[in-house]
Design an enzyme around this catalytic site. Structure first.
Site, PDB file in Angstrom:
ATOM      1  N   THR A 108       3.661  13.151   7.143  1.00 48.67           N
ATOM      2  CA  THR A 108       5.011  13.552   7.551  1.00 48.67           C
ATOM      3  C   THR A 108       5.000  14.009   9.006  1.00 48.67           C
ATOM      4  O   THR A 108       4.147  14.814   9.404  1.00 48.67           O
ATOM      5  CB  THR A 108       5.530  14.700   6.663  1.00 48.67           C
ATOM      6  OG1 THR A 108       5.540  14.272   5.298  1.00 48.67           O
ATOM      7  CG2 THR A 108       6.935  15.106   7.070  1.00 48.67           C
ATOM      8  N   SER A 140      -6.038  -8.293  -0.913  1.00 50.54           N
ATOM      9  CA  SER A 140      -5.734  -7.478   0.265  1.00 50.54           C
ATOM     10  C   SER A 140      -6.309  -6.081   0.099  1.00 50.54           C
ATOM     11  O   SER A 140      -6.159  -5.459  -0.959  1.00 50.54           O
ATOM     12  CB  SER A 140      -4.220  -7.385   0.480  1.00 50.54           C
ATOM     13  OG  SER A 140      -3.677  -8.651   0.770  1.00 50.54           O
ATOM     14  N   CYS A 179      -3.884  -4.078   6.854  1.00 54.02           N
ATOM     15  CA  CYS A 179      -3.988  -4.972   5.705  1.00 54.02           C
ATOM     16  C   CYS A 179      -4.896  -6.139   6.072  1.00 54.02           C
ATOM     17  O   CYS A 179      -4.593  -6.915   6.978  1.00 54.02           O
ATOM     18  CB  CYS A 179      -2.600  -5.490   5.311  1.00 54.02           C
ATOM     19  SG  CYS A 179      -2.616  -6.676   3.937  1.00 54.02           S
ATOM     20  N   ALA A 205      -8.446 -10.927  12.970  1.00 57.34           N
ATOM     21  CA  ALA A 205      -7.802 -11.888  13.858  1.00 57.34           C
ATOM     22  C   ALA A 205      -7.592 -11.273  15.245  1.00 57.34           C
ATOM     23  O   ALA A 205      -7.563 -10.046  15.395  1.00 57.34           O
ATOM     24  CB  ALA A 205      -6.456 -12.317  13.271  1.00 57.34           C
ATOM     25  N   HIS A 224       0.834  -3.623   8.451  1.00 59.00           N
ATOM     26  CA  HIS A 224       1.076  -4.374   9.681  1.00 59.00           C
ATOM     27  C   HIS A 224       1.246  -3.359  10.804  1.00 59.00           C
ATOM     28  O   HIS A 224       2.334  -2.838  11.033  1.00 59.00           O
ATOM     29  CB  HIS A 224       2.327  -5.245   9.543  1.00 59.00           C
ATOM     30  CG  HIS A 224       2.232  -6.201   8.399  1.00 59.00           C
ATOM     31  ND1 HIS A 224       3.327  -6.853   7.878  1.00 59.00           N
ATOM     32  CD2 HIS A 224       1.175  -6.610   7.653  1.00 59.00           C
ATOM     33  CE1 HIS A 224       2.940  -7.627   6.876  1.00 59.00           C
ATOM     34  NE2 HIS A 224       1.641  -7.490   6.716  1.00 59.00           N
ATOM     35  N   THR A 251      -7.811  -9.296   4.516  1.00 59.11           N
ATOM     36  CA  THR A 251      -8.122 -10.161   3.391  1.00 59.11           C
ATOM     37  C   THR A 251      -9.621 -10.203   3.138  1.00 59.11           C
ATOM     38  O   THR A 251     -10.409 -10.441   4.063  1.00 59.11           O
ATOM     39  CB  THR A 251      -7.617 -11.596   3.665  1.00 59.11           C
ATOM     40  OG1 THR A 251      -6.204 -11.562   3.873  1.00 59.11           O
ATOM     41  CG2 THR A 251      -7.934 -12.523   2.502  1.00 59.11           C
ATOM     42  N   PHE A 283       0.843  -1.189   0.000  1.00 59.50           N
ATOM     43  CA  PHE A 283       0.000   0.000   0.000  1.00 59.50           C
ATOM     44  C   PHE A 283       0.883   1.245   0.000  1.00 59.50           C
ATOM     45  O   PHE A 283       2.091   1.171   0.230  1.00 59.50           O
ATOM     46  CB  PHE A 283      -0.927  -0.021   1.215  1.00 59.50           C
ATOM     47  CG  PHE A 283      -1.758  -1.276   1.318  1.00 59.50           C
ATOM     48  CD1 PHE A 283      -2.881  -1.440   0.536  1.00 59.50           C
ATOM     49  CD2 PHE A 283      -1.392  -2.300   2.173  1.00 59.50           C
ATOM     50  CE1 PHE A 283      -3.642  -2.602   0.597  1.00 59.50           C
ATOM     51  CE2 PHE A 283      -2.133  -3.467   2.251  1.00 59.50           C
ATOM     52  CZ  PHE A 283      -3.263  -3.616   1.461  1.00 59.50           C
TER      53      PHE A 283
END
Length: 234
Positions: free
Chosen positions: A200, A92, A99, A117, A155, A101, A44
């Site tokens: 930033t 994804s 991220c 999860a 992640h 699924t 991404f």
């Protein structure tokens, strides 16, 4: 909050640059195109494509596991018309920086379902979502293509709390407090993903464990962050 480990990224980008240079020097254009296509990977960019809507966040106690046994889990259903373009089962999708699924697709309604999860729920703020809430959405992008943000894996490292926000002319500033463990990876002028948005870093205070970032006028209207108030989690 997702930190980019910039020193490692520099090495990766250097290696990619050398590889591209070698390919360009010793292979014809048609072969270079095939090589790039066969070696592309999806990540991404932190450039949000649309703000999607939460349809439901539910516990499913009748999920079939790999061995045929039954398990329970959390499922999130979202509406996002742009996300459906090119979507397929198992693809994804970045949901506010995470991220995830796609496990179900409804093209007629423009809706898709993802599983959350336990580790995802521990590291993110997705469990606080309610029906009708908005989330930032982005489809995976091929490495090697145009990237107007930075490499975002999806992640998530952890969350932070909004401790202040203010307006400076046309910019909207935020001050975010995080744990010292996370802050050690955040540096002034470095890049960071907040709710999936590439931003930033402006200031960093290591004593009080906070950092700031700002949103330009255009970005303010394209993402969910301006809805976050003092005390909210990102």
């Amino acid at each position: 909050v997702t930190m980019a480990f910039q020193s490692a990224l520099i090495v990766v980008l250097f290696n990619i640059a050398l590889w591209n240079c070698n390919v360009a020097s010793f292979t014809p254009a048609s072969l270079r195109s095939k090589i790039r296509s066969s070696t592309s990977r999806n990540m991404f960019t932190g450039i949000v494509e649309e703000m999607g809507t939460v349809i439901s966040l539910e516990q499913n106690d009748d999920m079939t596991l790999w061995d045929g046994s039954k398990g329970s889990g959390t499922e999130l259903t979202l509406k996002g018309d742009i996300m459906m373009d090119g979507a397929y089962l198992g693809c994804s999708i970045c949901v506010s920086g995470v991220c995830l699924t796609a496990t179900e697709l409804d093209f007629d309604k423009g809706q898709f379902k993802v599983g959350l999860a336990p580790e995802t729920l521990r590291k993110t703020n997705l469990l606080s979502l309610t029906d009708g809430d908005q989330v930032n959405l982005e489809r995976a992008s091929e490495i090697g293509g145009r990237n107007s943000g930075h490499f975002v894996q999806g992640h998530v490292d952890g969350t932070g709390d909004v401790i202040d926000r203010w307006i400076d002319e046309d910019s909207l500033f935020y001050k975010i407090q995080v744990s010292p463990e996370l802050l050690k990876y955040i540096v002034p002028k470095g890049f960071i993903a907040i709710d999936g948005t590439s931003l930033t870093v402006c200031e960093v205070d290591t004593k009080e464990s906070w950092f700031t970032f700002m949103l330009v006028e255009y970005t303010q209207k394209k993402i969910i962050i301006p809805t976050k108030l003092k005390g909210d989690t990102v």
